[in-house]
Design an enzyme around this catalytic site. Sequence first.
Site, PDB file in Angstrom:
ATOM      1  N   TYR A 144     -52.405 -78.170  19.852  1.00  0.00           N
ATOM      2  CA  TYR A 144     -51.895 -77.469  18.671  1.00  0.00           C
ATOM      3  C   TYR A 144     -50.833 -78.341  18.034  1.00  0.00           C
ATOM      4  O   TYR A 144     -49.930 -78.830  18.722  1.00  0.00           O
ATOM      5  CB  TYR A 144     -51.297 -76.118  19.066  1.00  0.00           C
ATOM      6  CG  TYR A 144     -50.723 -75.322  17.912  1.00  0.00           C
ATOM      7  CD1 TYR A 144     -49.333 -75.202  17.744  1.00  0.00           C
ATOM      8  CD2 TYR A 144     -51.538 -74.690  16.988  1.00  0.00           C
ATOM      9  CE1 TYR A 144     -48.807 -74.473  16.683  1.00  0.00           C
ATOM     10  CE2 TYR A 144     -51.012 -73.955  15.930  1.00  0.00           C
ATOM     11  CZ  TYR A 144     -49.642 -73.852  15.783  1.00  0.00           C
ATOM     12  OH  TYR A 144     -49.112 -73.139  14.734  1.00  0.00           O
ATOM     13  N   ASP A 239     -47.553 -86.238  19.403  1.00  0.00           N
ATOM     14  CA  ASP A 239     -46.900 -85.024  18.920  1.00  0.00           C
ATOM     15  C   ASP A 239     -45.961 -84.556  20.031  1.00  0.00           C
ATOM     16  O   ASP A 239     -46.391 -83.907  20.988  1.00  0.00           O
ATOM     17  CB  ASP A 239     -47.947 -83.961  18.583  1.00  0.00           C
ATOM     18  CG  ASP A 239     -47.272 -82.664  18.116  1.00  0.00           C
ATOM     19  OD1 ASP A 239     -47.997 -81.738  17.686  1.00  0.00           O
ATOM     20  OD2 ASP A 239     -46.034 -82.570  18.212  1.00  0.00           O
ATOM     21  N   LYS A 267     -38.406 -78.358  17.553  1.00  0.00           N
ATOM     22  CA  LYS A 267     -37.840 -77.510  18.602  1.00  0.00           C
ATOM     23  C   LYS A 267     -36.436 -77.974  19.038  1.00  0.00           C
ATOM     24  O   LYS A 267     -35.466 -77.763  18.319  1.00  0.00           O
ATOM     25  CB  LYS A 267     -38.822 -77.429  19.773  1.00  0.00           C
ATOM     26  CG  LYS A 267     -40.153 -76.738  19.374  1.00  0.00           C
ATOM     27  CD  LYS A 267     -41.083 -76.615  20.537  1.00  0.00           C
ATOM     28  CE  LYS A 267     -42.457 -76.168  20.114  1.00  0.00           C
ATOM     29  NZ  LYS A 267     -42.554 -74.710  19.841  1.00  0.00           N
TER      30      LYS A 267
HETATM   31  P1  KE4 Z   1     -43.623 -75.404  14.292  1.00  0.00           P
HETATM   32  O1  KE4 Z   1     -44.210 -75.565  12.920  1.00  0.00           O
HETATM   33  O2  KE4 Z   1     -44.020 -74.066  14.953  1.00  0.00           O
HETATM   34  O3  KE4 Z   1     -42.111 -75.667  14.335  1.00  0.00           O
HETATM   35  O4  KE4 Z   1     -44.235 -76.528  15.250  1.00  0.00           O
HETATM   36  C1  KE4 Z   1     -45.627 -76.638  15.351  1.00  0.00           C
HETATM   37  C2  KE4 Z   1     -45.993 -77.351  16.639  1.00  0.00           C
HETATM   38  C3  KE4 Z   1     -46.371 -78.670  16.578  1.00  0.00           C
HETATM   39  N1  KE4 Z   1     -46.704 -79.359  17.697  1.00  0.00           N
HETATM   40  C4  KE4 Z   1     -46.663 -78.764  18.913  1.00  0.00           C
HETATM   41  C5  KE4 Z   1     -47.043 -79.560  20.128  1.00  0.00           C
HETATM   42  C6  KE4 Z   1     -46.271 -77.408  19.036  1.00  0.00           C
HETATM   43  O5  KE4 Z   1     -46.260 -76.821  20.263  1.00  0.00           O
HETATM   44  C7  KE4 Z   1     -45.927 -76.680  17.886  1.00  0.00           C
HETATM   45  C8  KE4 Z   1     -45.514 -75.212  17.938  1.00  0.00           C
HETATM   46  N2  KE4 Z   1     -45.542 -74.591  19.220  1.00  0.00           N
HETATM   47  C9  KE4 Z   1     -45.774 -73.168  19.241  1.00  0.00           C
HETATM   48  C10 KE4 Z   1     -45.775 -72.684  20.687  1.00  0.00           C
HETATM   49  N3  KE4 Z   1     -46.648 -73.384  21.529  1.00  0.00           N
HETATM   50  C11 KE4 Z   1     -44.750 -72.428  18.431  1.00  0.00           C
HETATM   51  C12 KE4 Z   1     -44.690 -70.945  18.667  1.00  0.00           C
HETATM   52  C13 KE4 Z   1     -45.247 -70.177  17.507  1.00  0.00           C
HETATM   53  O6  KE4 Z   1     -46.280 -70.612  16.949  1.00  0.00           O
HETATM   54  O7  KE4 Z   1     -44.629 -69.122  17.173  1.00  0.00           O
END
Ligand code: KE4
Length: 429
Positions: A144, A239, A267
């Site tokens: 993801y 990533d 994060k």
């Molecule tokens: P954000 O756009 O949510 O800040 O980041 C996206 C993203 C990008 N790359 C990786 C490896 C990530 O894990 C994420 C976002 N992680 C999720 C939880 N696994 C965020 C939680 C959510 O979607 O509310």
Amino acid sequence: MNQEKSREAFNRAAKVIPGGVNSPVRAFKSVGINPVVIDYAKGTTITDIDGNQYIDFVSSWGPLILGHANESILEAIRETAVKGTSFGAPTILETEMAELIVQMVPSVDKVRMVNSGTEATMSVLRLARGYTKKDLVIKFTGNYHGHADSFLIKAGSGAITLGLPDSPGVTKATAKDTLLADYNELDSVELLLKKHQGEVAAIIVEPVAGNMGVVPPEKGFLEGLRKLADNYGALLIFDEVITGFRLAKGGAQEYYGVHPDLTTLGKIIGGGLPVGAYGGKAEIMDLLAPDGPVYQAGTLSGNPLAMAAGLAMLKALNETPGFYEALESKAARLENGLRENLEKTATPGVVNRVGSLLTLFFTQKEQVTSYDEAMASDTEKFANYFRHSLENGIYLAPSQFEAMFVSYAHTDEDIDKCIAASLEAMQKI
Ligand code: KE4
């Protein structure tokens, strides 16, 4: 456990916010209960609006590696806020943040701040395409990378949790430029590179998969991606939105000793405020506007409040002696306890851990090293386990396909309470 106020609050939210949440996984859909609505948190304890308290192993999905409401971060926010929260103009704080990232992350010569992990991955893909003048990107099923169109193709995290790995609204024209490989399967990558010789701009990978549950890279996988990218003229993108600053000061690329061409971050970097970033070799990053032709912009990118919080966070990681060793020992204690629980209760399961990231898979499989093996997990059993854990005061990610995030603030007592609650939950499911 009384959750009356949470229930009312969630019903009220659902009238004006789609699904009652601003991010789908928070709706607890896959664990079959309404979410608890949080009032406040301190350290590793979060308190909901009914006054129930939980030991938090989500840490806002990773950012709060120092625990909630960390004093040094709060102080930095207070001091900065009174001077103004955003100017839409350069500040020294942004330069200090960039200098610290360049110092900490081995492959990063220059870095651009954005406001989320999604913005970082979306922008880094445009940059990779602009630099290589190629269109295709290879991602891994179950990884993801946020919700930009190009990545909502067999995506992990909330997308697989809700059974939406391919989202409506992503056009066929966009989807055709995203190729899918299998995590930990180098052959699946080489096949695509051969078939699309000279057309692949980049391979993007979670160096430790965290969004199909935690699936570590097998020995040689990351090194193999580095070689394939070089041999076929594609860029390698790590990533590190989850792994950045968590697995080591320099993230997974330091931990595994494999350097990508470009890195995305998020994060932890914001100390709990909205921050993302992407960086890499100066030769590539210099292609970005205003000096170069690849356009990317953001009203609140690098805003002083988020920079102050992020700087306080990164300084703490740099200046706390034995920080990563402490994280490792806390998380190992938790891993061992969960494994013992599986044995004590004869529960079929696998615990995968890398550093302070771990996932307990309820599965008949002997190991979980691939997307297919992760998908074979018993999500009903997980949901049952989640509900009992919550009842026992342990707040887990509401999905089998997410990680537990151990923070520096977790004490041995917190970990032992989690292990005891886990045992009780396993005895009931
Ligand atoms: P954000 O756009 O949510 O800040 O980041 C996206 C993203 C990008 N790359 C990786 C490896 C990530 O894990 C994420 C976002 N992680 C999720 C939880 N696994 C965020 C939680 C959510 O979607 O509310």
